[in-house]
Design an enzyme around this catalytic site. Structure first.
Site, PDB file in Angstrom:
ATOM      1  N   GLU A 251      -0.045   1.093   0.892  1.00 56.17           N
ATOM      2  CA  GLU A 251       0.593  -0.216   1.075  1.00 56.17           C
ATOM      3  C   GLU A 251       1.125  -0.629  -0.285  1.00 56.17           C
ATOM      4  OE1 GLU A 251       1.192  -1.606   3.840  1.00 56.17           O
ATOM      5  OE2 GLU A 251      -0.091  -0.435   5.164  1.00 56.17           O
ATOM      6  N   CYS A 285       3.614  -8.759  -2.211  1.00 57.55           N
ATOM      7  CA  CYS A 285       4.575  -7.684  -1.962  1.00 57.55           C
ATOM      8  C   CYS A 285       5.556  -8.045  -0.864  1.00 57.55           C
ATOM      9  CB  CYS A 285       3.846  -6.382  -1.641  1.00 57.55           C
ATOM     10  SG  CYS A 285       2.610  -6.523  -0.357  1.00 57.55           S
TER      11      CYS A 285
END
Length: 477
Positions: A251, A285
Site C-alpha cells: 500500500e 496517501c
C-alpha cells in the site's frame, strides 16, 4: 489529563521486554523527546520470527470463536483507553487531537469488523463432473492461514494502518512480527500491550521497533510467508525485489485528483476538498493533491477555496481548534517547501500559503503548475494542493490518469453517465463520487494500481491475502 509514560517496551513472543531505551520519540510539535522505546536488534528479530514459526500450528488450530474473543477483547480495551490512544497519537505523529480521536474510532471499527469476519471464513462445495472422466468426483475447498506474516507500518496512520494488518491476521489465525514506524511506534506498542492480555499462543505476535541492523529480516527471511508493507513507493518496490518467494502486499503512495464538474454543489465540495487536501497536514496517501475544476465555475470555486484555506488554524495539535499541525519532521517540511518554490519559479501562481517555520508549513494552493514539476508528478504528502481547469470531461479524466500513481480519485458530478465513464476509465483502485479520494471505510477493498501498490486492504480482502485455498477431491465410485 492524559499523561504518557517515560519508557515503553517492545513485545517479543507476546511478552513485554525492555532490553534498552534506545529509540527516542519526539513530540512532533515541540520537538522535545516525549518518551523512549526499546529497539530490537538482529537477534531479537530472529527470535520473534522463530516464535511466529512455532506459533503457526497452534494459531491455525484456534477455533473461530476463540479468535473472535481475542479481537472483541481488543475492541473493548481500545474503547476504555481511547483518550490515551488519541493523546499518544497526537504527540507522536503531530496529528490534531480531533483527527487523532477519529483515528482511534477507526481502530475500534477495524478490530470490530475483524471480529465479525473471523467467524465467516467459508469455503465451497464444487461439482467436478464437467466431463465423463470426472463422473463420481466431488470437490470441496476451504481457506487456511498462510502462516507467519511480516508487517511494516507507516508513521501517518500508526494506529489504523497497523490495525489493518494485525486484525485480519488474528481473524484468520496467522502469527506475525511487526515493525512499526520509528517516528510513531507507540500506537502499535499499546496494541501489543492489549494483545498480551489475551490467551493467544506464545509467539503469536511480536511488535519490534527495530535498528537498521537486522531490519532486513522482516523482508528477506524465507520463513515468513507474507510481507505487508505500507509506506513510500521507493521503499515498497525495493522491499518487493528483496522479498523472495513470499507473497507481497504493498500500500504505497499517490497524488490523488478530484474533479469538480459544473453541476457540483460548490459549498459541499468546498468543505470536502478542504478536508481532503489539508487534514492531518496533508500527510495521507489519498490526500487531495490535484483539484481539476470545470472552467464555468473555476474562478468562483478557486476564490472560495482560497478564502476558506486562509481561515484554517495552524499550531499545537493538542489545541482542539487547530486544523493544521506540524509535518512529521522539519526535513519533510523543507522538502515540500522546496517543491513549492520550484513550482513558482517554473511559472506557477501562489494563491495562498507557502510559508514554513520548522516543521510547520502553511496550507498552500498553487495554480498553473507545470506538469513536469515535482509538485505535480510526485506525492506531496503535505499541505499542498494544485488547481487546474477543464472544459471537456474526457480530458479531465485523462488528466487524472496523467500520473504514475493510481490509488483513488474523486468526482463531484450529478451526471450518472459521467459517473460510470469515470469508473470505467480511471486507472485507479477506487473512484469516489461526490466526495474526495481521501474517503475510506475500513471494510471496503482499498488499494491501488501502477506505482500505488499491489493487493487490497479492508478486513475481508486482507484476510483473503493471508489465507490460501486448500482443495479436497473425493472419488465416490
Amino acid at each position: 489529563m492524559t499523561k504518557l509514560k517515560d519508557v515503553y517496551p517492545l513485545y517479543l513472543n507476546n511478552k513485554a521486554q525492555q532490553p534498552n531505551t534506545d529509540l527516542e520519540v519526539t513530540d512532533k510539535y515541540s520537538g522535545e523527546i516525549a518518551f523512549r522505546v526499546a529497539q530490537a536488534d538482529k537477534a531479537t528479530i530472529e527470535e520473534g520470527i522463530a516464535g511466529a514459526v512455532r506459533a503457526a500450528g497452534p494459531m491455525a488450530r484456534m477455533a473461530a470463536y476463540e479468535r473472535q474473543a481475542v479481537l472483541q477483547h481488543c475492541v473493548d480495551r481500545f474503547k476504555e483507553r481511547k483518550e490515551e490512544l488519541a493523546f499518544a497519537l497526537c504527540v507522536e505523529a503531530g496529528k490534531p487531537i480531533k483527527d487523532s480521536e477519529g483515528e482511534v474510532g477507526r481502530l475500534i471499527d477495524t478490530f470490530r469488523i475483524a471480529a465479525e469476519e473471523s467467524v465467516r471464513i467459508t469455503g465451497e462445495v464444487q461439482p467436478l463432473d464437467i466431463s465423463p472422466r470426472a463422473k463420481g468426483y466431488q470437490g470441496i475447498w476451504k481457506r487456511v492461514p498462510i502462516g507467519p506474516c511480516s508487517f511494516i507500518s507507516p508513521f501517518n496512520f500508526p494506529l489504523n494502518l497497523a490495525a489493518h494488518k494485525i486484525a485480519p491476521a488474528i481473524a484468520v489465525g496467522c502469527p506475525f512480527v511487526m515493525k512499526p514506524a520509528s517516528r510513531t511506534p507507540l500506537g502499535a506498542i499499546i496494541m501489543g500491550e492489549v494483545l498480551a492480555e489475551t490467551n493467544l499462543p506464545e509467539g503469536a505476535f511480536s511488535i519490534l521497533p527495530a535498528h537498521r541492523e537486522g531490519a532486513d529480516l522482516f523482508t528477506e527471511d524465507e520463513r515468513l510467508k507474507l510481507l505487508s508493507f505500507t509506506g513510500s513507493p521507493g521503499v515498497g518496490w525495493d522491499l518487493k525485489a528483496k522479498a523472495g518467494k513470499k507473497k507481497v502486499i504493498l500500500e504505497l503512495g499517490g497524488n490523488a485528483a478530484v474533479i469538480i464538474d459544473h453541476d457540483a454543489d460548490l459549498d459541499d465540495a468546498l468543505e470536502r476538498v478542504i478536508f481532503g487536501a489539508f487534514y492531518q497536514s496533508g500527510q495521507s496517501c489519498i490526500g487531495v493533491q490535484r483539484i481539476i475544476i470545470h472552467e464555468s465555475i473555476y474562478d468562483r470555486f478557486r476564490d472560495m477555496l482560497v478564502a476558506k484555506t486562509k481561515t484554517l488554524v495552524a499550531g499545537d495539535p493538542k489545541d482542539r481548534n487547530v486544523f493544521i499541525g506540524p509535518m512529521i519532521s522539519e526535513s519533510e517540511a523543507r522538502r515540500l517547501d522546496g517543491w513549492i518554490q520550484e513550482a513558482v519559479a517554473g511559472g506557477a501562481k501562489l494563491l495562498c500559503g507557502g510559508k514554513r517555520e520548522g516543521a510547520m508549513l502553511e496550507a498552500t494552493l498553487l495554480e498553473n503548475v507545470d506538469r513536469s514539476s515535482n509538485a505535480y508528478r510526485e506525492e506531496a504528502f503535505g499541505p499542498l494542493a494544485l488547481l487546474s481547469k477543464f472544459s471537456d470531461f474526457d480530458a479531465a479524466l485523462d488528466e487524472v490518469n496523467d500520473s504514475k500513481f493510481g490509488l483513488q480519485a474523486g468526482i463531484f458530478t450529478r451526471d450518472l453517465f459521467k459517473m460510470f465513464d469515470a469508473w470505467d476509465r480511471l486507472d485507479v483502485g477506487g473512484v469516489v463520487i461526490n466526495d474526495v479520494p481521501s474517503y475510506r471505510v475500513d471494510n471496503m477493498p482499498y488499494g491501488g494500481v501502477k506505482d500505488s501498490g499491489l493487493g487490497r486492504e479492508g478486513i475481508k480482502f486482507a484476510m483473503e491475502d493471508m489465507t490460501e485455498i486448500r482443495n479436497l477431491v473425493i472419488r465416490r465410485n
